[in-house]
Design a protein around this motif. Structure first.
Motif, mmCIF file in Angstrom:
data_model
loop_
_atom_site.group_PDB
_atom_site.id
_atom_site.type_symbol
_atom_site.label_atom_id
_atom_site.label_comp_id
_atom_site.label_asym_id
_atom_site.label_seq_id
_atom_site.Cartn_x
_atom_site.Cartn_y
_atom_site.Cartn_z
ATOM 1 N N TYR A 1 0.889 -0.963 -0.376
ATOM 2 C CA TYR A 1 -0.269 -0.221 0.379
ATOM 3 C C TYR A 1 0.655 1.143 0.339
ATOM 4 O O TYR A 1 1.775 1.375 0.864
ATOM 5 C CB TYR A 1 -1.033 0.507 1.357
ATOM 6 C CG TYR A 1 -1.978 -1.415 1.375
ATOM 7 C CD1 TYR A 1 -2.999 -0.992 0.564
ATOM 8 C CD2 TYR A 1 -1.336 -2.445 1.771
ATOM 9 C CE1 TYR A 1 -4.001 -2.019 0.703
ATOM 10 C CE2 TYR A 1 -2.251 -3.564 1.547
ATOM 11 C CZ TYR A 1 -3.034 -3.669 0.894
ATOM 12 O OH TYR A 1 -4.345 -4.731 1.339
ATOM 13 N N VAL A 2 0.526 2.627 -1.007
ATOM 14 C CA VAL A 2 1.592 3.078 -1.189
ATOM 15 C C VAL A 2 0.664 4.766 -1.274
ATOM 16 O O VAL A 2 -0.627 4.714 -1.482
ATOM 17 C CB VAL A 2 1.923 3.595 -2.438
ATOM 18 C CG1 VAL A 2 3.186 5.118 -2.409
ATOM 19 C CG2 VAL A 2 3.052 2.129 -2.313
ATOM 20 N N THR A 3 0.886 5.010 0.337
ATOM 21 C CA THR A 3 0.220 6.799 0.040
ATOM 22 C C THR A 3 0.691 7.864 0.411
ATOM 23 O O THR A 3 2.235 8.112 0.846
ATOM 24 C CB THR A 3 -0.870 6.581 1.809
ATOM 25 O OG1 THR A 3 0.258 6.061 2.471
ATOM 26 C CG2 THR A 3 -1.401 5.257 1.735
ATOM 27 N N LEU A 4 0.710 8.852 0.751
ATOM 28 C CA LEU A 4 1.126 10.336 0.288
ATOM 29 C C LEU A 4 2.062 10.756 1.764
ATOM 30 O O LEU A 4 0.878 9.908 2.684
ATOM 31 C CB LEU A 4 0.435 11.580 -0.257
ATOM 32 C CG LEU A 4 -0.280 11.366 -1.221
ATOM 33 C CD1 LEU A 4 -1.179 12.667 -2.081
ATOM 34 C CD2 LEU A 4 0.854 11.220 -2.683
ATOM 35 N N LYS A 5 3.162 11.237 1.719
ATOM 36 C CA LYS A 5 3.441 11.658 3.172
ATOM 37 C C LYS A 5 1.963 12.102 3.464
ATOM 38 O O LYS A 5 1.412 13.007 2.688
ATOM 39 C CB LYS A 5 4.351 12.289 2.970
ATOM 40 C CG LYS A 5 5.359 11.623 2.837
ATOM 41 C CD LYS A 5 7.376 11.946 2.188
ATOM 42 C CE LYS A 5 8.137 10.853 1.891
ATOM 43 N NZ LYS A 5 9.099 11.630 1.537
ATOM 44 N N LYS A 6 2.572 12.753 4.606
ATOM 45 C CA LYS A 6 1.230 13.404 5.581
ATOM 46 C C LYS A 6 1.833 14.853 4.794
ATOM 47 O O LYS A 6 0.191 15.554 4.807
ATOM 48 C CB LYS A 6 1.294 13.443 7.278
ATOM 49 C CG LYS A 6 0.705 12.505 7.331
ATOM 50 C CD LYS A 6 0.910 12.462 9.302
ATOM 51 C CE LYS A 6 0.213 10.815 9.989
ATOM 52 N NZ LYS A 6 0.764 10.346 10.967
ATOM 53 N N THR A 7 2.395 15.431 5.272
ATOM 54 C CA THR A 7 2.996 16.883 4.483
ATOM 55 C C THR A 7 2.297 16.762 3.382
ATOM 56 O O THR A 7 2.621 18.326 2.901
ATOM 57 C CB THR A 7 4.641 16.966 4.405
ATOM 58 O OG1 THR A 7 5.317 16.158 4.169
ATOM 59 C CG2 THR A 7 4.928 17.008 5.965
ATOM 60 N N VAL A 8 2.585 16.149 1.858
ATOM 61 C CA VAL A 8 2.170 16.035 1.093
ATOM 62 C C VAL A 8 0.394 16.197 0.792
ATOM 63 O O VAL A 8 -0.894 15.658 1.476
ATOM 64 C CB VAL A 8 1.912 14.998 0.028
ATOM 65 C CG1 VAL A 8 1.912 15.662 -1.217
ATOM 66 C CG2 VAL A 8 4.242 15.017 0.254
ATOM 67 N N LEU A 9 -0.200 17.371 0.170
ATOM 68 C CA LEU A 9 -1.238 17.681 -0.467
ATOM 69 C C LEU A 9 -2.172 16.538 -0.869
ATOM 70 O O LEU A 9 -1.759 16.040 -2.833
ATOM 71 C CB LEU A 9 -1.324 19.075 -1.003
ATOM 72 C CG LEU A 9 -2.915 19.740 -1.795
ATOM 73 C CD1 LEU A 9 -3.774 20.482 -0.529
ATOM 74 C CD2 LEU A 9 -2.823 21.241 -2.333
ATOM 75 N N ASP A 10 -3.113 16.673 -0.741
ATOM 76 C CA ASP A 10 -3.956 15.690 -1.014
ATOM 77 C C ASP A 10 -5.363 15.930 -1.355
ATOM 78 O O ASP A 10 -6.295 16.083 -0.754
ATOM 79 C CB ASP A 10 -3.628 14.157 -0.385
ATOM 80 C CG ASP A 10 -4.773 13.251 -0.708
ATOM 81 O OD1 ASP A 10 -5.279 12.274 -2.101
ATOM 82 O OD2 ASP A 10 -5.146 11.971 0.562
#
Length: 70
Positions: free
Chosen positions: A6-15
């Motif tokens: 599972y690949v998710t964005l880092k918390k600091t990246v706008l989603d």
């Protein structure tokens, strides 16, 4: 052997997709939604010949070198 990654964005990246999902859930009446994250799911089938520890090491190397943002 099969690996589930599972690949998710880092918390600091706008989603923006996650923000849209959050807004839609609120509009639909779901009030308890806090943090949400969008991402990708991969199934990686490994050829035979690797023991569990070696397979895990290979998948971790793939995740670090290929699947993550640097």
């Amino acid at each position: 052997m099969k690996a589930y990654v599972y690949v998710t964005l880092k918390k600091t990246v706008l989603d923006p997709q996650g923000k849209t999902i959050h807004g839609a859930l609120n509009k639909m009446g779901y009030k308890g939604v806090g943090r949400r994250a969008t991402g990708k799911y991969f199934e990686i089938v490994l050829n035979g010949g690797l023991d569990k520890a070696a397979a895990k090491a290979e998948v971790e190397r793939m995740a670090k070198e290929v699947l993550c943002i640097r």
